[in-house]
Every structure is written in structure tokens, then in C-alpha cells.
Design a protein around this motif. Structure first.
Motif, PDB file in Angstrom:
ATOM      1  N   UNK A 234      44.600  38.354  51.431  1.00  0.00           N
ATOM      2  CA  UNK A 234      43.076  37.897  51.389  1.00  0.00           C
ATOM      3  C   UNK A 234      42.493  38.899  50.338  1.00  0.00           C
ATOM      4  N   UNK A 235      43.280  39.812  49.463  1.00  0.00           N
ATOM      5  CA  UNK A 235      42.661  40.362  48.261  1.00  0.00           C
ATOM      6  C   UNK A 235      42.289  39.508  47.266  1.00  0.00           C
ATOM      7  N   UNK A 236      42.823  38.174  47.296  1.00  0.00           N
ATOM      8  CA  UNK A 236      42.392  37.009  46.096  1.00  0.00           C
ATOM      9  C   UNK A 236      41.127  36.772  46.382  1.00  0.00           C
ATOM     10  N   UNK A 237      40.437  36.661  47.691  1.00  0.00           N
ATOM     11  CA  UNK A 237      39.151  36.222  47.890  1.00  0.00           C
ATOM     12  C   UNK A 237      38.012  37.085  46.927  1.00  0.00           C
ATOM     13  N   UNK A 238      38.351  38.450  46.800  1.00  0.00           N
ATOM     14  CA  UNK A 238      37.285  39.205  46.366  1.00  0.00           C
ATOM     15  C   UNK A 238      37.306  38.805  44.820  1.00  0.00           C
ATOM     16  N   UNK A 239      38.382  38.057  44.204  1.00  0.00           N
ATOM     17  CA  UNK A 239      38.342  37.866  42.865  1.00  0.00           C
ATOM     18  C   UNK A 239      37.213  36.895  42.400  1.00  0.00           C
ATOM     19  N   UNK A 240      36.669  36.030  43.382  1.00  0.00           N
ATOM     20  CA  UNK A 240      35.729  35.107  43.200  1.00  0.00           C
ATOM     21  C   UNK A 240      34.330  35.604  43.638  1.00  0.00           C
ATOM     22  N   UNK A 244      30.607  43.258  44.255  1.00  0.00           N
ATOM     23  CA  UNK A 244      31.317  43.671  45.247  1.00  0.00           C
ATOM     24  C   UNK A 244      30.454  44.632  45.923  1.00  0.00           C
ATOM     25  N   UNK A 245      30.464  44.785  47.298  1.00  0.00           N
ATOM     26  CA  UNK A 245      29.587  45.892  48.059  1.00  0.00           C
ATOM     27  C   UNK A 245      30.641  46.466  49.182  1.00  0.00           C
ATOM     28  N   UNK A 246      30.792  47.728  48.650  1.00  0.00           N
ATOM     29  CA  UNK A 246      31.819  48.731  49.347  1.00  0.00           C
ATOM     30  C   UNK A 246      30.903  49.046  50.423  1.00  0.00           C
ATOM     31  N   UNK A 247      31.706  49.238  51.575  1.00  0.00           N
ATOM     32  CA  UNK A 247      31.022  49.530  52.841  1.00  0.00           C
ATOM     33  C   UNK A 247      31.875  50.866  53.636  1.00  0.00           C
ATOM     34  N   UNK A 248      31.206  52.025  53.835  1.00  0.00           N
ATOM     35  CA  UNK A 248      31.947  53.011  54.266  1.00  0.00           C
ATOM     36  C   UNK A 248      31.142  53.640  55.285  1.00  0.00           C
ATOM     37  N   UNK A 249      31.490  53.871  56.645  1.00  0.00           N
ATOM     38  CA  UNK A 249      30.796  54.636  57.663  1.00  0.00           C
ATOM     39  C   UNK A 249      30.291  55.869  57.345  1.00  0.00           C
ATOM     40  N   UNK A 250      29.285  56.234  57.977  1.00  0.00           N
ATOM     41  CA  UNK A 250      28.530  57.529  57.890  1.00  0.00           C
ATOM     42  C   UNK A 250      29.482  58.438  58.360  1.00  0.00           C
ATOM     43  N   UNK A 251      29.981  58.102  59.332  1.00  0.00           N
ATOM     44  CA  UNK A 251      31.011  59.331  60.062  1.00  0.00           C
ATOM     45  C   UNK A 251      32.410  59.377  59.711  1.00  0.00           C
ATOM     46  N   UNK A 252      32.603  58.761  58.314  1.00  0.00           N
ATOM     47  CA  UNK A 252      33.872  58.825  57.773  1.00  0.00           C
ATOM     48  C   UNK A 252      33.925  60.301  57.229  1.00  0.00           C
ATOM     49  N   UNK A 269      45.743  45.975  42.529  1.00  0.00           N
ATOM     50  CA  UNK A 269      46.131  44.465  42.673  1.00  0.00           C
ATOM     51  C   UNK A 269      45.515  43.575  41.545  1.00  0.00           C
ATOM     52  N   UNK A 270      44.471  43.647  41.013  1.00  0.00           N
ATOM     53  CA  UNK A 270      44.063  43.009  39.871  1.00  0.00           C
ATOM     54  C   UNK A 270      42.873  44.248  38.872  1.00  0.00           C
ATOM     55  N   UNK A 271      43.542  44.859  37.885  1.00  0.00           N
ATOM     56  CA  UNK A 271      42.392  45.775  37.293  1.00  0.00           C
ATOM     57  C   UNK A 271      41.173  45.095  36.840  1.00  0.00           C
ATOM     58  N   UNK A 272      41.197  43.567  36.589  1.00  0.00           N
ATOM     59  CA  UNK A 272      39.824  43.121  36.126  1.00  0.00           C
ATOM     60  C   UNK A 272      38.935  43.269  37.066  1.00  0.00           C
ATOM     61  N   UNK A 273      39.328  43.356  38.511  1.00  0.00           N
ATOM     62  CA  UNK A 273      38.320  43.527  39.291  1.00  0.00           C
ATOM     63  C   UNK A 273      37.245  44.551  39.346  1.00  0.00           C
ATOM     64  N   UNK A 274      37.653  45.969  38.390  1.00  0.00           N
ATOM     65  CA  UNK A 274      36.835  47.029  38.218  1.00  0.00           C
ATOM     66  C   UNK A 274      35.777  46.393  37.220  1.00  0.00           C
ATOM     67  N   UNK A 275      35.812  45.394  36.677  1.00  0.00           N
ATOM     68  CA  UNK A 275      34.634  44.829  35.852  1.00  0.00           C
ATOM     69  C   UNK A 275      33.584  44.195  36.760  1.00  0.00           C
ATOM     70  N   UNK A 276      33.653  44.298  37.754  1.00  0.00           N
ATOM     71  CA  UNK A 276      32.571  43.546  38.637  1.00  0.00           C
ATOM     72  C   UNK A 276      31.507  44.446  38.810  1.00  0.00           C
TER      73      UNK A 276
END
Length: 334
Positions: A234-240, A244-252, A269-276
């Protein structure tokens, strides 16, 4: 959409139609004993064509259609009449579908727009009839061209979900809950890891009748880029996704560290994702009082990348949702 009905990968055998053979024929009429050649051309073999459909969300309809054979062109006829073309086969696919050669992995084409049509496999050309081969010195050619054979190969169709914003986080970070609150989507929500097993899409209403599409991607774990957990399926779905909204719980235990782990998996997985464009939402903040929020802000400001925007939300308590939408909309349009 039921998870059992979400199919984002199929392998099918395709064969385009062969061209029809040209005709060897001579004009014969009552008062014309030896008319010239008038053999017609063979018809073109049928193409196999991919067509984008915006109301399709899965490749389920192709899962059990393993062999697709297109029609051959018809032979040419006398009187210089060409044979009929084979009837093209159209395969309707969701937007974001990519076709690959199953043997080499080479990307053949991708469909990104509604109504877009791309030829996956071309049909063979029809052969020329003997009318084309007459010359001053050879006025009765007794031959014509055969049609060109069609193309056959195993094709992989894979779907990469198209969305404006993709939710990225560990299992049980609150992604599905957020999507269910801000859109009409109803993903499965439960208090255990890997509740979401397939991507879910929702249209989020914004100000002035505007909207954007949000995708809930199944949770990532450390080592996902190596195939752990749900792996790279499912990582490939992030490419499109545009944002990218990263979500981390407050109790982490360490919010900044969890963000870096998620970011590193995407990088592997794909360094190009860091350009988003990247945003961060601290979820489940209804368990925090104002003093704890201020402490967390100080920690985040010291440990997160300088340009990373973040906000505190609680999907259950409906806290910070408007601010989150504003932050996402701004990122999408930038």
C-alpha cells in the motif's frame, strides 16, 4: 467499500487481433475476359484499449477475467473491398491505473483522466491485396500480403489511489476516525492495529462549496519498506497524493521520533516522496490540557524540522478540525 471488493492489482493475459490477409482477386465481368487485379486489403486487427472511468475505484471487475483476446481483422475481398476491422476491446479502469509488462516490469502507460483512452496493445495491420502489386510488366500478380499478427503478453494492472492528501501513520493513529469525521466515508474503526486493510477515499467539504479528496492508507510500521506488516503493497498509493498528512497520537512516547520513523520508511521505499508537501497532525489531543499542549509544542519546536507545520486535533471531540482543514487546503494549493 468492502475491503474484499477492493482490488488494486491484477495480472491478465492480453492478445490483440491479427490483421486480415489481403485478397488475390481479378476483375471478371461478362465482356471483360481478363480484367486486372482488384483484391482488397485485409482489415486491421482489434486494439485492446484502457479507458479511464472516474466512477471506478477498484480493479475487481478484471480480477476473474484472466484472458482477453481481441478480434482478428477480416480478409480483403474482390472489387478492391477492404475487410472489416476487428472490434476494439475497451477495458474500463479507475484513474491512477498503471499498466506494466509482467515479464520486465516496464511501465507501458498510465491512466489519470476521466474518459482518457490509451492503446494497451495495438492490433495487427491488414495485408495489402494484389491490386497494390500490379505493375506495367507484371499485370496479374498472384499474391497478396498476409495480415500482421497481433501482440500477446501478460500485463500487470496496478492501481495507485489518486487523492489530494494522503494520511500517513502507524496503525491505530486515528486516520480512519479522522476520515469518517470530515467526510461521508465510513471506514472500519476499532481499537486495534491494522483495522484498515485497504485504502479508503473520502471527499472533504471545505469553505465556499470547495472540496478535496483525502485517502486513508493502511498503517505503516517500521520495516514496511522491506515488506514487514502490510509491506510495500500500500505504500505505492502514497505516491499519487499531492500532500502527505502525517498523524501521530498525543500519547506516543516520542512524537518527533515517530514522525522520523514514518518519514524514513517513505524515503527507503521511494526518495521522491520526500519532495511532497508534508504536514503533521497530533491526534487524540482531547486527553491533553493546555499546560501539556504547551510542553509538547516546546518539544516539537525543538525536535521537528523547521518548516514542518503541525496542529493538534481530536476527531472524536471535534477539536482542531477546522484548523486542520485550513492547513491542508493551504498546502494543496501551494
Amino acid at each position: 467499500m468492502a475491503s474484499s471488493n477492493f482490488i488494486d492489482y491484477v495480472k491478465i493475459f492480453c492478445r490483440s487481433g491479427a490483421g486480415g490477409p489481403g485478397s488475390v482477386h481479378f476483375r471478371r465481368e461478362k465482356h471483360v475476359a481478363k480484367g486486372g487485379p482488384d483484391g482488397g486489403d485485409g482489415g486491421r486487427g482489434a486494439h485492446i484499449i484502457l479507458r479511464g472511468k472516474s466512477n471506478f475505484w477498484t480493479l475487481l471487475h478484471l480480477k476473474y477475467r484472466k484472458h482477453i483476446h481481441a478480434e482478428n481483422g477480416k480478409p480483403g475481398e474482390g472489387g478492391c473491398r477492404s475487410g472489416a476491422q476487428g472490434e476494439d476491446i475497451y477495458l474500463d479502469v479507475p484513474l491512477g491505473t498503471i499498466a506494466r509488462d509482467a515479464e520486465t516490469g516496464e511501465k507501458l502507460l498510465e491512466i489519470t483522466e476521466d474518459g482518457e483512452e490509451r492503446i494497451l496493445l495495438e492490433g495487427g495491420k491488414g495485408g495489402l491485396g494484389n491490386d497494390h502489386f500490379k505493375t506495367a510488366t507484371k499485370q496479374t500478380p498472384m499474391y497478396a500480403q498476409p495480415g500482421i499478427e497481433g501482440i500477446e503478453m501478460w500485463i500487470i494492472l496496478e492501481l495507485k489511489v489518486l487523492a489530494d492528501v494522503g494520511l500517513v501513520g502507524f496503525p491505530n493513529a486515528g486516520k480512519s476516525t479522522l476520515l469518517s469525521v470530515v467526510s461521508a466515508a465510513r471506514p472500519k474503526v476499532a481499537d486495534y492495529a491494522f483495522t484498515t486493510l485497504t485504502p479508503n477515499l473520502g471527499v472533504v467539504a471545505y469553505r465556499d462549496n470547495q472540496s478535496f479528496v483525502m485517502a486513508d492508507i493502511p498503517g505503516i510500521i517500521k520495516g514496511a519498506s522491506e515488506g514487514k506488516g502490510l509491506g510495500i503493497r500500500f505504500l505505492r498509493h502514497i505516491e499519487r497524493n499531492s500532500v502527505l498528512l502525517f498523524m501521530v497520537p498525543a500519547d506516543a512516547d516520542d512524537i518527533a521520533e515517530e514522525y522520523q520513523i514514518l518519514l524514513n520508511e517513505l524515503k527507503l521505499y521511494n526518495p521522491e516522496l520526500l519532495d511532497k508537501n508534508r504536514l503533521l497532525a497530533i491526534t487524540k489531543c482531547d486527553m491533553l490540557d493546555d499546560e501539556l499542549k504547551e510542553q509538547l509544542k516546546d518539544e516539537l519546536d525543538n525536535n521537528l524540522p523547521e518548516k514542518l507545520e503541525y496542529t493538534f486535533i481530536s476527531s472524536v471531540a471535534q477539536q482542531g478540525i477546522v484548523d486542520l482543514k485550513d492547513m491542508v487546503w493551504k498546502a494543496i494549493n501551494n
